[in-house]
Design a protein around this motif. Structure first.
Motif, PDB file in Angstrom:
ATOM      1  N   MET A 179      57.650  37.931  52.492  1.00  0.00           N
ATOM      2  CA  MET A 179      56.823  37.843  51.290  1.00  0.00           C
ATOM      3  C   MET A 179      57.487  38.627  50.166  1.00  0.00           C
ATOM      4  SD  MET A 179      52.826  39.019  50.782  1.00  0.00           S
ATOM      5  CE  MET A 179      52.298  38.135  52.247  1.00  0.00           C
ATOM      6  N   ASN A 180      57.690  37.991  49.025  1.00  0.00           N
ATOM      7  CA  ASN A 180      58.369  38.651  47.910  1.00  0.00           C
ATOM      8  C   ASN A 180      57.393  39.174  46.856  1.00  0.00           C
ATOM      9  OD1 ASN A 180      57.519  36.243  46.871  1.00  0.00           O
ATOM     10  ND2 ASN A 180      59.482  35.670  45.969  1.00  0.00           N
ATOM     11  N   PHE A 181      56.147  39.336  47.255  1.00  0.00           N
ATOM     12  CA  PHE A 181      55.150  39.885  46.342  1.00  0.00           C
ATOM     13  C   PHE A 181      54.060  40.578  47.142  1.00  0.00           C
ATOM     14  CE2 PHE A 181      53.760  35.599  47.360  1.00  0.00           C
ATOM     15  CZ  PHE A 181      52.442  35.792  47.711  1.00  0.00           C
ATOM     16  N   LYS A 182      53.284  41.402  46.448  1.00  0.00           N
ATOM     17  CA  LYS A 182      52.115  42.047  47.050  1.00  0.00           C
ATOM     18  C   LYS A 182      50.939  41.826  46.126  1.00  0.00           C
ATOM     19  CE  LYS A 182      50.305  46.506  48.649  1.00  0.00           C
ATOM     20  NZ  LYS A 182      49.688  45.896  49.844  1.00  0.00           N
ATOM     21  N   ILE A 183      49.801  41.444  46.698  1.00  0.00           N
ATOM     22  CA  ILE A 183      48.596  41.210  45.900  1.00  0.00           C
ATOM     23  C   ILE A 183      47.547  42.268  46.239  1.00  0.00           C
ATOM     24  CG2 ILE A 183      46.731  39.620  45.333  1.00  0.00           C
ATOM     25  CD1 ILE A 183      48.515  37.314  46.051  1.00  0.00           C
ATOM     26  N   ASP A 184      47.044  42.917  45.223  1.00  0.00           N
ATOM     27  CA  ASP A 184      45.921  43.845  45.366  1.00  0.00           C
ATOM     28  C   ASP A 184      44.774  43.348  44.500  1.00  0.00           C
ATOM     29  OD1 ASP A 184      46.980  46.336  46.899  1.00  0.00           O
ATOM     30  OD2 ASP A 184      48.534  45.945  45.404  1.00  0.00           O
ATOM     31  N   VAL A 185      43.592  43.237  45.089  1.00  0.00           N
ATOM     32  CA  VAL A 185      42.399  42.916  44.297  1.00  0.00           C
ATOM     33  C   VAL A 185      41.864  44.232  43.752  1.00  0.00           C
ATOM     34  CG1 VAL A 185      40.128  41.849  44.274  1.00  0.00           C
ATOM     35  CG2 VAL A 185      41.929  40.889  45.711  1.00  0.00           C
ATOM     36  N   LEU A 186      42.082  44.441  42.466  1.00  0.00           N
ATOM     37  CA  LEU A 186      41.747  45.729  41.848  1.00  0.00           C
ATOM     38  C   LEU A 186      40.250  45.909  41.687  1.00  0.00           C
ATOM     39  CD1 LEU A 186      44.469  45.864  39.034  1.00  0.00           C
ATOM     40  CD2 LEU A 186      44.604  46.753  41.377  1.00  0.00           C
ATOM     41  N   CYS A 187      39.571  44.866  41.251  1.00  0.00           N
ATOM     42  CA  CYS A 187      38.119  44.890  41.084  1.00  0.00           C
ATOM     43  C   CYS A 187      37.561  43.683  41.822  1.00  0.00           C
ATOM     44  CB  CYS A 187      37.744  44.836  39.609  1.00  0.00           C
ATOM     45  SG  CYS A 187      38.304  46.277  38.671  1.00  0.00           S
ATOM     46  N   LYS A 188      36.675  43.941  42.758  1.00  0.00           N
ATOM     47  CA  LYS A 188      36.211  42.884  43.646  1.00  0.00           C
ATOM     48  C   LYS A 188      34.924  42.249  43.133  1.00  0.00           C
ATOM     49  CE  LYS A 188      38.540  44.724  47.676  1.00  0.00           C
ATOM     50  NZ  LYS A 188      38.452  45.094  49.114  1.00  0.00           N
ATOM     51  N   ALA A 189      34.804  40.978  43.441  1.00  0.00           N
ATOM     52  CA  ALA A 189      33.726  40.151  42.905  1.00  0.00           C
ATOM     53  C   ALA A 189      32.512  40.136  43.829  1.00  0.00           C
ATOM     54  CB  ALA A 189      34.241  38.727  42.709  1.00  0.00           C
ATOM     55  N   PHE A 190      31.463  39.522  43.319  1.00  0.00           N
ATOM     56  CA  PHE A 190      30.256  39.305  44.122  1.00  0.00           C
ATOM     57  C   PHE A 190      29.683  37.940  43.754  1.00  0.00           C
ATOM     58  CE2 PHE A 190      25.812  39.650  45.355  1.00  0.00           C
ATOM     59  CZ  PHE A 190      25.933  40.214  46.618  1.00  0.00           C
ATOM     60  N   PRO A 191      29.374  37.105  44.749  1.00  0.00           N
ATOM     61  CA  PRO A 191      28.895  35.739  44.469  1.00  0.00           C
ATOM     62  C   PRO A 191      27.383  35.671  44.304  1.00  0.00           C
ATOM     63  CG  PRO A 191      29.263  35.998  46.810  1.00  0.00           C
ATOM     64  CD  PRO A 191      29.633  37.314  46.184  1.00  0.00           C
ATOM     65  N   GLY A 192      26.911  36.064  43.146  1.00  0.00           N
ATOM     66  CA  GLY A 192      25.473  36.032  42.949  1.00  0.00           C
ATOM     67  C   GLY A 192      25.101  35.895  41.486  1.00  0.00           C
ATOM     68  N   LYS A 193      23.840  35.548  41.231  1.00  0.00           N
ATOM     69  CA  LYS A 193      23.308  35.459  39.881  1.00  0.00           C
ATOM     70  C   LYS A 193      22.091  36.370  39.772  1.00  0.00           C
ATOM     71  CE  LYS A 193      22.663  30.989  39.534  1.00  0.00           C
ATOM     72  NZ  LYS A 193      22.380  29.666  38.893  1.00  0.00           N
ATOM     73  N   SER A 194      21.718  36.676  38.534  1.00  0.00           N
ATOM     74  CA  SER A 194      20.588  37.548  38.270  1.00  0.00           C
ATOM     75  C   SER A 194      19.580  36.824  37.382  1.00  0.00           C
ATOM     76  CB  SER A 194      21.079  38.833  37.578  1.00  0.00           C
ATOM     77  OG  SER A 194      20.022  39.495  36.932  1.00  0.00           O
ATOM     78  N   THR A 195      18.311  37.206  37.515  1.00  0.00           N
ATOM     79  CA  THR A 195      17.277  36.614  36.665  1.00  0.00           C
ATOM     80  C   THR A 195      17.301  37.194  35.254  1.00  0.00           C
ATOM     81  OG1 THR A 195      15.684  38.276  37.436  1.00  0.00           O
ATOM     82  CG2 THR A 195      15.741  36.148  38.610  1.00  0.00           C
ATOM     83  N   ILE A 196      18.071  38.264  35.038  1.00  0.00           N
ATOM     84  CA  ILE A 196      18.091  38.892  33.712  1.00  0.00           C
ATOM     85  C   ILE A 196      19.453  38.753  33.032  1.00  0.00           C
ATOM     86  CG2 ILE A 196      16.248  40.514  34.217  1.00  0.00           C
ATOM     87  CD1 ILE A 196      18.383  42.673  34.649  1.00  0.00           C
ATOM     88  N   GLY A 197      20.308  37.866  33.546  1.00  0.00           N
ATOM     89  CA  GLY A 197      21.585  37.641  32.883  1.00  0.00           C
ATOM     90  C   GLY A 197      22.722  37.499  33.866  1.00  0.00           C
ATOM     91  N   ALA A 198      23.849  37.017  33.353  1.00  0.00           N
ATOM     92  CA  ALA A 198      25.025  36.826  34.206  1.00  0.00           C
ATOM     93  C   ALA A 198      25.555  38.173  34.672  1.00  0.00           C
ATOM     94  CB  ALA A 198      26.103  36.072  33.431  1.00  0.00           C
ATOM     95  N   LEU A 199      25.854  38.272  35.963  1.00  0.00           N
ATOM     96  CA  LEU A 199      26.394  39.510  36.498  1.00  0.00           C
ATOM     97  C   LEU A 199      27.800  39.774  35.967  1.00  0.00           C
ATOM     98  CD1 LEU A 199      25.246  39.261  40.235  1.00  0.00           C
ATOM     99  CD2 LEU A 199      24.189  40.561  38.387  1.00  0.00           C
ATOM    100  N   GLY A 200      28.621  38.724  35.927  1.00  0.00           N
ATOM    101  CA  GLY A 200      29.973  38.897  35.417  1.00  0.00           C
ATOM    102  C   GLY A 200      30.863  39.726  36.316  1.00  0.00           C
ATOM    103  N   TRP A 201      30.614  39.719  37.618  1.00  0.00           N
ATOM    104  CA  TRP A 201      31.449  40.470  38.556  1.00  0.00           C
ATOM    105  C   TRP A 201      32.486  39.526  39.155  1.00  0.00           C
ATOM    106  CZ3 TRP A 201      26.525  42.648  41.368  1.00  0.00           C
ATOM    107  CH2 TRP A 201      25.889  43.568  40.511  1.00  0.00           C
ATOM    108  N   SER A 202      33.654  39.517  38.567  1.00  0.00           N
ATOM    109  CA  SER A 202      34.707  38.599  39.005  1.00  0.00           C
ATOM    110  C   SER A 202      35.906  39.375  39.535  1.00  0.00           C
ATOM    111  CB  SER A 202      35.150  37.699  37.840  1.00  0.00           C
ATOM    112  OG  SER A 202      35.694  38.484  36.793  1.00  0.00           O
TER     113      SER A 202
END
Length: 246
Positions: free
Chosen positions: A1-24
């Motif tokens: 493998m000639n690369f390394k991937i780190d997920v710096l900020c992790k997401a959550f698959p959900g919605k809220s009744t008071i607005g978009a979570l925006g966790w991507s």
């Protein structure tokens, strides 16, 4: 493998009744001679993003390129942190963001990107760097792109919101798309190519024998101010079952 991937900020698959979570997801691809950031997340995760880079002994100025899957607020909200980076955007997405109204596109980010050095992708499958390709995966937005990497005889795809979560990857049925048929075709394309997929709002998924296999636990803790009762000692733990889907 000639690369390394780190997920710096992790997401959550959900919605809220008071607005978009925006966790991507925000992912860092480190190669021998360059550092590529996939999306920048929303402004609300900025402290987390800076801390994650610091833990890898990196500074925002060390990011060479920022690949933007699309220009919604939760994917490009921290673009201004990366002053030395070139921004990779599809031609169709840039045209859409600068000529059409979209409630999830922020004028602030578009204005900032207008003055920055950009690589505008106009051809599907363009190799951005050796072993790294951009493919068009429209539907959620007209110019959505995903990133394709080859590793150890496997194809890895960082999908952005072409695939937001494991259910969309499994069924091809999407929520919040400007063109549902385009989204279905984009998801089908990704499934036909990929061995591993990182959705826009879920963890890494392995595709094997028509199964979608989550590769890690997905959990978010919501902490209440001291003195407010709820959850377990003031903490709500939102977790997604870590089991294969087929």
């Amino acid at each position: 493998m000639n690369f390394k991937i780190d997920v710096l900020c992790k997401a959550f698959p959900g919605k809220s009744t008071i607005g978009a979570l925006g966790w991507s997801n925000v992912a860092l691809i480190r190669m021998k001679d360059r550092n590529i950031l996939f999306d920048t997340g929303s402004q609300g995760i900025r402290p987390n993003l800076l801390k994650a880079l610091e833990e890898l002994s990196m500074k925002p100025d060390q990011i060479d390129s920022v690949f933007l899957s699309h220009l919604h607020f939760d994917h490009c909200g921290n673009a201004s942190l990366f002053r030395n980076a070139r921004f990779i955007i599809s031609e169709a997405e840039w045209k859409y963001a600068t000529t059409e109204e979209d409630v999830f596109t922020t004028e602030e980010s578009v204005k900032y990107l207008s003055d920055r050095e950009k690589i505008i992708i106009s051809r599907d499958g363009d190799e951005i760097y050796p072993g790294v390709k951009a493919i068009f995966t429209p539907g959620h937005t007209p110019g959505g792109m995903s990133l394709v990497l080859e590793a150890d005889n496997e194809t890895w795809i960082i999908a952005g919101d072409a695939v937001k979560n494991r259910i969309e990857l499994l069924k091809g049925e999407v929520d919040m798309s400007l063109d549902n048929e385009q989204s279905r075709q984009s998801i089908l394309r990704i499934k036909n190519i990929a061995d591993r997929v990182l959705p826009g709002h879920d963890c890494w998924m392995k595709i094997k024998d028509n199964k979608i296999i989550p590769q890690e636990k997905v959990q978010v803790d919501i902490t209440l101010p001291g003195g407010i009762q709820g959850g377990e000692d003031g903490v709500f733990k939102l977790a997604v079952e870590n089991r294969p889907l087929f």
